[in-house]
Structures are given as structure tokens and as C-alpha cells.
Design an enzyme around this catalytic site. Structure first.
Site, mmCIF file in Angstrom:
data_model
loop_
_atom_site.group_PDB
_atom_site.id
_atom_site.type_symbol
_atom_site.label_atom_id
_atom_site.label_comp_id
_atom_site.label_asym_id
_atom_site.label_seq_id
_atom_site.Cartn_x
_atom_site.Cartn_y
_atom_site.Cartn_z
ATOM 1 N N LYS A 115 48.376 34.277 -26.772
ATOM 2 C CA LYS A 115 48.966 32.944 -26.972
ATOM 3 C C LYS A 115 48.281 31.879 -26.127
ATOM 4 O O LYS A 115 48.191 30.729 -26.529
ATOM 5 C CB LYS A 115 50.469 32.977 -26.694
ATOM 6 C CG LYS A 115 51.217 33.753 -27.773
ATOM 7 C CD LYS A 115 52.685 33.377 -27.883
ATOM 8 C CE LYS A 115 53.259 34.048 -29.133
ATOM 9 N NZ LYS A 115 54.675 33.864 -29.310
ATOM 10 N N LYS A 207 48.768 39.903 -37.413
ATOM 11 C CA LYS A 207 50.222 39.985 -37.558
ATOM 12 C C LYS A 207 50.762 38.789 -38.355
ATOM 13 O O LYS A 207 50.277 37.668 -38.166
ATOM 14 C CB LYS A 207 50.834 39.980 -36.147
ATOM 15 C CG LYS A 207 52.297 40.302 -36.081
ATOM 16 C CD LYS A 207 52.814 40.195 -34.647
ATOM 17 C CE LYS A 207 53.083 38.760 -34.247
ATOM 18 N NZ LYS A 207 54.336 38.542 -33.505
ATOM 19 N N LYS A 210 54.791 33.159 -37.137
ATOM 20 C CA LYS A 210 55.309 31.809 -37.403
ATOM 21 C C LYS A 210 54.245 30.751 -37.172
ATOM 22 O O LYS A 210 54.239 29.707 -37.802
ATOM 23 C CB LYS A 210 56.461 31.491 -36.432
ATOM 24 C CG LYS A 210 57.651 32.408 -36.530
ATOM 25 C CD LYS A 210 58.735 31.854 -35.608
ATOM 26 C CE LYS A 210 59.820 32.859 -35.340
ATOM 27 N NZ LYS A 210 59.872 33.319 -33.959
HETATM 28 N N1 AQP Z 1 54.848 40.445 -38.042
HETATM 29 C C1 AQP Z 1 55.928 41.043 -37.529
HETATM 30 N N2 AQP Z 1 56.295 42.263 -37.963
HETATM 31 C C2 AQP Z 1 57.409 42.885 -37.459
HETATM 32 N N3 AQP Z 1 58.202 42.320 -36.527
HETATM 33 C C3 AQP Z 1 57.868 41.085 -36.087
HETATM 34 N N4 AQP Z 1 58.430 40.265 -35.190
HETATM 35 C C4 AQP Z 1 57.705 39.130 -35.090
HETATM 36 N N5 AQP Z 1 56.645 39.186 -35.924
HETATM 37 C C5 AQP Z 1 56.734 40.392 -36.553
HETATM 38 C C6 AQP Z 1 59.651 40.580 -34.458
HETATM 39 O O1 AQP Z 1 60.589 39.541 -34.699
HETATM 40 C C7 AQP Z 1 61.404 39.392 -33.548
HETATM 41 C C8 AQP Z 1 61.473 37.946 -33.173
HETATM 42 O O2 AQP Z 1 60.183 37.492 -32.806
HETATM 43 P P1 AQP Z 1 60.056 36.163 -31.958
HETATM 44 O O3 AQP Z 1 60.461 35.015 -32.752
HETATM 45 O O4 AQP Z 1 60.820 36.304 -30.721
HETATM 46 O O5 AQP Z 1 58.576 36.031 -31.503
HETATM 47 P P2 AQP Z 1 57.199 36.556 -31.972
HETATM 48 O O6 AQP Z 1 57.159 38.040 -31.916
HETATM 49 O O7 AQP Z 1 56.202 35.848 -31.164
HETATM 50 O O8 AQP Z 1 57.195 36.084 -33.484
HETATM 51 P P3 AQP Z 1 56.055 35.412 -34.288
HETATM 52 O O9 AQP Z 1 56.562 35.231 -35.656
HETATM 53 O O10 AQP Z 1 54.787 36.145 -34.181
HETATM 54 O O11 AQP Z 1 55.932 33.993 -33.644
HETATM 55 P P4 AQP Z 1 54.667 33.289 -33.026
HETATM 56 O O12 AQP Z 1 53.777 32.941 -34.146
HETATM 57 O O13 AQP Z 1 55.262 32.094 -32.368
HETATM 58 O O14 AQP Z 1 54.047 34.268 -32.072
HETATM 59 C C9 AQP Z 1 60.801 40.270 -32.451
HETATM 60 O O15 AQP Z 1 61.539 41.465 -32.345
HETATM 61 C C10 AQP Z 1 59.419 40.566 -32.952
HETATM 62 O O16 AQP Z 1 58.951 41.821 -32.499
#
Ligand code: AQP
Length: 344
Positions: A115, A207, A210
């Protein structure tokens, strides 16, 4: 040493574009665990501000995640749903954990490296300390089980290390804890099923996320049926037919991803899906995947939009959940203050 009462805790960041990965990797697990466990589900807004957020968007995203929880089937009356910033004990315990965790431990966290990117000097201190706040979120309730996607595994291991070090550092000479059970449990990650790491629809090595600038890389929970269909039809695949056995997915990340999504949505294994579609072409499989995804997600998206518009209802759910969460977190912090030696 798991003599603690079982309790589930997990969180989702209100950073917009809630997607199929969040749903399959986390939210569906949250829903299933409600039948067997006492559960606390948190909209982790303090985590969201580790990167820049527009205040009005943050407010709307907090309501979006809350609406998604409820639309997906989480019962905020039987369990606890709240936003993190309303319970100050999370931040207080995080500070104590900042003094327990070692810099070397945090330096190994791959999510920070990803990040922060190349401009690490310019990342916020909060982004670096994110995992100690996450450990506090879980341990302020002395939660024992944490449903998360695969990407959070390393942070959960760190939470266990922090709990262990806190127990070792502070309890060794404390006669009240002479039974050796410890004050904090070592929380266990729950990472199971065929979609613990849902990948981007445009690139099977990344992955689903968001923050991906391409909206076509993910299926958002708020997407309507036509948008879902279009994104799946455009999803990257390879020219070969689908295999009939699991080893045929090796080296084919996009095929593996779509089969995993199908399996998770149907609550089946990848092998079940390959037995059904193996030997066929992607267009037949994608049509079936569109129908399945729309059938599962469209009702949730509709309900989410309806609930999200009702600010008074969503805010009252969060306030009520925060009041109940604060009571539990407050009890933990009273004990922690005594253990650490603060005067109160
Ligand atoms: N691609 C994924 N596959 C399975 N699980 C996922 N999670 C996130 N992406 C995937 C799970 O969703 C929960 C909430 O995630 P979060 O919002 O706390 O943060 P994150 O993991 O950083 O999600 P993103 O979507 O990838 O956001 P950005 O783009 O901001 O980094 C967690 O349990 C996570 O494991």
C-alpha cells in the site's frame, strides 16, 4: 490454551466499492458464523483514514458497509454491528500494543509495503501501525476467532504474537494470572473455502481490490444485473476449454479464479464445478456464472441501496451496536489498565 469463551470478531474498511472478494472472503463467513457463535462485526473507519478519505465519502461508505452487512443477512439485534470510531477503547489498546509490538515485526508486513508503494517515506504513520490497531480491534473483546480473507493472514499472525508477548511481559509476576491461561487469547484466523482470495477479473495475478482503478476488475455489491453480466463476459480468460480435474487449473489463474467464484457462490467445491463444466468452453461457463452471480448478488445490492438511503435506521444500528461493544471493551480495558500498572 484455548480456555476462552468462543467469540467471533471481524471488520471491513469503509473505503468504497465493496466487492465480490469482500463478500465471499469475509461477509458470507460472517453470516454463517452467526448460528454458532457470539459475533461482533465492525466497520473499521479508523483503519480507513490510514489513507486519505474525503469526509463526506467516508460517512457514506460507513453506511454502505453497514447496509451490506444487514442486506447480506447479519442480524444486528442478535449480534453486534458498529463502527470502530465510536468505541475509543480500540485506539487506547492499540497504543499499548504499539508499545508491545516490535518495529522488526511491523517491517515484515507485506500489506504496508504494497500500500505504501515506492514512496514509503510519505505513507502515514497510521498505515504503518495498521496491524497493531487490528490486533486491538480483536483483542479488546478477547475474541477467539476471526473470519478473514487470505490477505489478512499475516496480520492475524501478528495479533497472535502481540497477545502472546503481552501475556508474557505483563503477567509473569502477577499472582492473579498464575494459572498460565493468559489474559488475551491467541485469536485464530478462519480462512476457508474456494474463494479466500478472489482475484481481479482483468488480471488473475492481482487480488480483487476496492482501490483498483479499473472498475471492470471487480464486481461491486452495488452493481446492477446488467453491469455484473457485462463484467463477467469481459473477464479475462485463456483460449483452452475448462479442465475436468483440479490439476488442470494449474498455471491458469483466470480460469481458477472464475471456477472458485462459482464454487463459493454455489457453496460447492471447485472439483464439483469442474465436473459440471469440464471440457466445455468459457462462453457457456460464463453465461452460467452470470446467472448465478446475478441471482445471488442482485437482491443483496437492491436491499443494500434501500437500507443505505435510510440514514436514521443505519445510524441507530451503529449507535446501539457501539453502546453494547463499548461495555465489553470497557471491561477489558479496566483489566488491562490494572495489568499494565496504571492508576485509575
Ligand atoms: N480479493 C479478496 N478475496 C477474498 N477476500 C478479500 N478481502 C478483501 N479482498 C479480498 C477480505 O475482505 C475483508 C475486508 O477487507 P478490508 O476492506 O478490510 O480491506 P482490504 O483487505 O484491504 O480490502 P481491499 O478490497 O483489497 O481494499 P483495498 O483496495 O483498499 O486494499 C477482509 O477480511 C479481507 O481479507
Amino acid at each position: 490454551m484455548q480456555a476462552f469463551q468462543q467469540l467471533v470478531f471481524s471488520g471491513v474498511q469503509p473505503t468504497g466499492n465493496l466487492h465480490l472478494g469482500n463478500y465471499l472472503g469475509a461477509i458470507t463467513k460472517f453470516v454463517a458464523l452467526q448460528d454458532t457463535h457470539d459475533c461482533i462485526y465492525c466497520v473499521v473507519d479508523l483503519h480507513a483514514i490510514t489513507v486519505a478519505q474525503k469526509p463526506s465519502e467516508l460517512t457514506s461508505n460507513i453506511r454502505e458497509v453497514t447496509a451490506a452487512f444487514i442486506a447480506a443477512g447479519i442480524d444486528p439485534k442478535k449480534h453486534i454491528v458498529f463502527n470502530q470510531s465510536q468505541v475509543a477503547e480500540h485506539a487506547e489498546l492499540a497504543w499499548i500494543f504499539n508499545c508491545v509490538a516490535r518495529i522488526g515485526w511491523l517491517n515484515r508486513m507485506t500489506q504496508f509495503k504494497e500500500k505504501a508503494g515506492k514512496d514509503r517515506e510519505n505513507a502515514s504513520v497510521g498505515l504503518y501501525a495498521y496491524p497493531t490497531l487490528m490486533a486491538a480491534d480483536i483483542l479488546v473483546y478477547r475474541a477467539t476467532h476471526v473470519p478473514v480473507g487470505e490477505d489478512q493472514k499475516q496480520h492475524l499472525e501478528l495479533a497472535r504474537d502481540i497477545a502472546q508477548k503481552f501475556n508474557n511481559d505483563f503477567l509473569a509476576d502477577n499472582p492473579a494470572y498464575a494459572d498460565g491461561k493468559g489474559f488475551f487469547p491467541l485469536p485464530e484466523p478462519l480462512i476457508q473455502g474456494p474463494a479466500t482470495r478472489v482475484m481481479s477479473l482483468r488480471d488473475g495475478s492481482k487480488k480483487m481490490s476496492k482501490s483498483d482503478p479499473s472498475d471492470n476488475s471487480r464486481i461491486n455489491l452495488a452493481d446492477d444485473a446488467d453491469t455484473i453480466a457485462q463484467k463477467i463476459r469481459k473477464a479475462k480468460t485463456d483460449p483452452d476449454a475448462l479442465p475436468s480435474a483440479l490439476d488442470g487449473l494449474a498455471g491458469r489463474p483466470e480460469a481458477d479464479n472464475l471456477v472458485g467464484i462459482y464454487a463459493a457462490l454455489e457453496d460447492k467445491t471447485k472439483l464439483d464445478i469442474l465436473q459440471q463444466f469440464g471440457g466445455g468452453n468459457f462462453s457457456t461457463f460464463k453465461s452460467a456464472l452470470v446467472d448465478l452471480t446475478v441471482a445471488k448478488l442482485a437482491p443483496i445490492g437492491g436491499e443494500m441501496r434501500r437500507l443505505q438511503a435510510d440514514h436514521a435506521y443505519i445510524d441507530s444500528v451503529l449507535r446501539d451496536g457501539a453502546n453494547r461493544a463499548r461495555e465489553r471493551a470497557g471491561a477489558t480495558m479496566s483489566a488491562v489498565r490494572d495489568i499494565v500498572g496504571f492508576v485509575r
